[in-house]
Design a protein around this motif. Sequence first.
Motif, short mmCIF file in Angstrom:
data_model
loop_
_atom_site.label_atom_id
_atom_site.label_comp_id
_atom_site.label_asym_id
_atom_site.label_seq_id
_atom_site.Cartn_x
_atom_site.Cartn_y
_atom_site.Cartn_z
N ILE A 120 -6.74 4.54 -5.44
CA ILE A 120 -6.01 3.35 -5.89
C ILE A 120 -5.54 2.53 -4.71
O ILE A 120 -5.61 1.29 -4.74
CB ILE A 120 -4.83 3.77 -6.79
CG1 ILE A 120 -5.34 4.51 -8.03
CG2 ILE A 120 -4.00 2.56 -7.19
CD1 ILE A 120 -4.23 5.02 -8.93
N VAL A 121 -5.06 3.19 -3.66
CA VAL A 121 -4.59 2.48 -2.47
C VAL A 121 -5.73 1.69 -1.83
O VAL A 121 -5.58 0.50 -1.50
CB VAL A 121 -3.97 3.46 -1.46
CG1 VAL A 121 -3.63 2.74 -0.16
CG2 VAL A 121 -2.72 4.10 -2.04
N SER A 170 0.83 -1.21 0.00
CA SER A 170 0.00 0.00 0.00
C SER A 170 0.86 1.25 0.00
O SER A 170 0.56 2.23 -0.71
CB SER A 170 -0.93 0.00 1.22
OG SER A 170 -1.76 -1.15 1.22
N LEU A 171 1.94 1.24 0.79
CA LEU A 171 2.85 2.38 0.82
C LEU A 171 3.51 2.59 -0.54
O LEU A 171 3.62 3.74 -1.02
CB LEU A 171 3.91 2.17 1.89
CG LEU A 171 4.98 3.28 2.02
CD1 LEU A 171 4.33 4.62 2.39
CD2 LEU A 171 6.03 2.89 3.06
N VAL A 179 -8.53 -3.46 -0.66
CA VAL A 179 -9.75 -4.27 -0.70
C VAL A 179 -9.53 -5.52 -1.56
O VAL A 179 -9.91 -6.64 -1.17
CB VAL A 179 -10.93 -3.43 -1.26
CG1 VAL A 179 -12.14 -4.33 -1.52
CG2 VAL A 179 -11.29 -2.32 -0.29
N ALA A 180 -8.90 -5.36 -2.72
CA ALA A 180 -8.66 -6.49 -3.61
C ALA A 180 -7.73 -7.52 -2.97
O ALA A 180 -7.99 -8.73 -3.02
CB ALA A 180 -8.06 -6.00 -4.93
N LEU A 181 -6.65 -7.06 -2.34
CA LEU A 181 -5.70 -8.00 -1.73
C LEU A 181 -6.31 -8.70 -0.52
O LEU A 181 -6.03 -9.89 -0.28
CB LEU A 181 -4.43 -7.25 -1.34
CG LEU A 181 -3.56 -6.78 -2.51
CD1 LEU A 181 -2.43 -5.88 -2.02
CD2 LEU A 181 -3.00 -7.97 -3.28
N VAL A 182 -7.12 -7.99 0.27
CA VAL A 182 -7.78 -8.64 1.41
C VAL A 182 -8.74 -9.71 0.91
O VAL A 182 -8.82 -10.82 1.48
CB VAL A 182 -8.51 -7.59 2.26
CG1 VAL A 182 -9.43 -8.26 3.28
CG2 VAL A 182 -7.51 -6.71 2.99
N ALA A 183 -9.48 -9.42 -0.15
CA ALA A 183 -10.40 -10.42 -0.72
C ALA A 183 -9.62 -11.62 -1.25
O ALA A 183 -10.04 -12.77 -1.07
CB ALA A 183 -11.22 -9.78 -1.84
#
Length: 293
Positions: free
Chosen positions: A79-80, A67-68, A85-89
């Motif tokens: 975008i962050v 994210s950083l 959200v996409a990576l957590v899913a």
Amino acid sequence: MDLISFPEMSRGSLRAMRQTIDGAFRDFTRAWGETLEAIFSPLQSLLTFLENLLIHSPWILVLAAISLGIWLLSRSWRIVVGAVVALVAIGYFGMWEDTMRTIAMVAVCTLIAVVVGIPIGILMAQSKRTNAVVTPVLDMMQTMPSFVYLIPVVMIFGLGKVPGVIAVVIYAIPPVIRLTNLGIRQVAPDVLEAADAFGSSDWQKLRDVQLPLALPTIMAGVNQTIMMSLAMVVVASMIGVRGLGQPVLQAINQQYFTMGVMNGLAIVAIAIIMDRTTQAYGHRLQKHSEVRK
């Protein structure tokens, strides 16, 4: 003379030619295979290190670091947030480890493509002869079916990470070369004349004028290289490259619809994150170059 059937080489001659070429290539792999493996072993070490770092580190730290990095490149909270959200899913549905392997593969391949491709693009922009020689090679590389790249690298290196990296780089490097060449050639002549008037050398013009002004175009090439690397990762799974491509290949072989769709959507999510991030960084560079003008 038969005008209906096209005159072809006899089957015996064709078979002899193929056997000669295949035999010569096998002799080459036997003579130089171990040497080439030793030369490319640092690639395997780098990829293995990055994979282990992403997989074995706490997921929250990896997510924070990604994210950083996205924020530093894009300076966009939208975008962050979308990336988080996409990576957590992806992690929630059990695809975190394969995704980290794919990110590591794409990162290493993109790094190699940039390190090798940008100097070649610069040489093409500076030399008409180099441009005339390299352009047909790039045309062939971009039109050759991606599966063909797997044949020679597997014959030399066998199955594993190194042949996968080499095949992905060969497939994905043309855009960064072409757009580096284009970006440098598009620098306005009056800007170069002003640099000449101030007594700049060729190296100073390249470093201080041409490359900074060409950076937005070069970043567009890097963006396309990343996208092509992601596309090739699925094909490279056929030679043992682990990541999101292997479950897709398994889903095709065993007709697992849900597995294929979920891993395909994970690849799409990673592609969108990388695309939006590099595009935003390219726009920032373009604005900066316009201010400098």
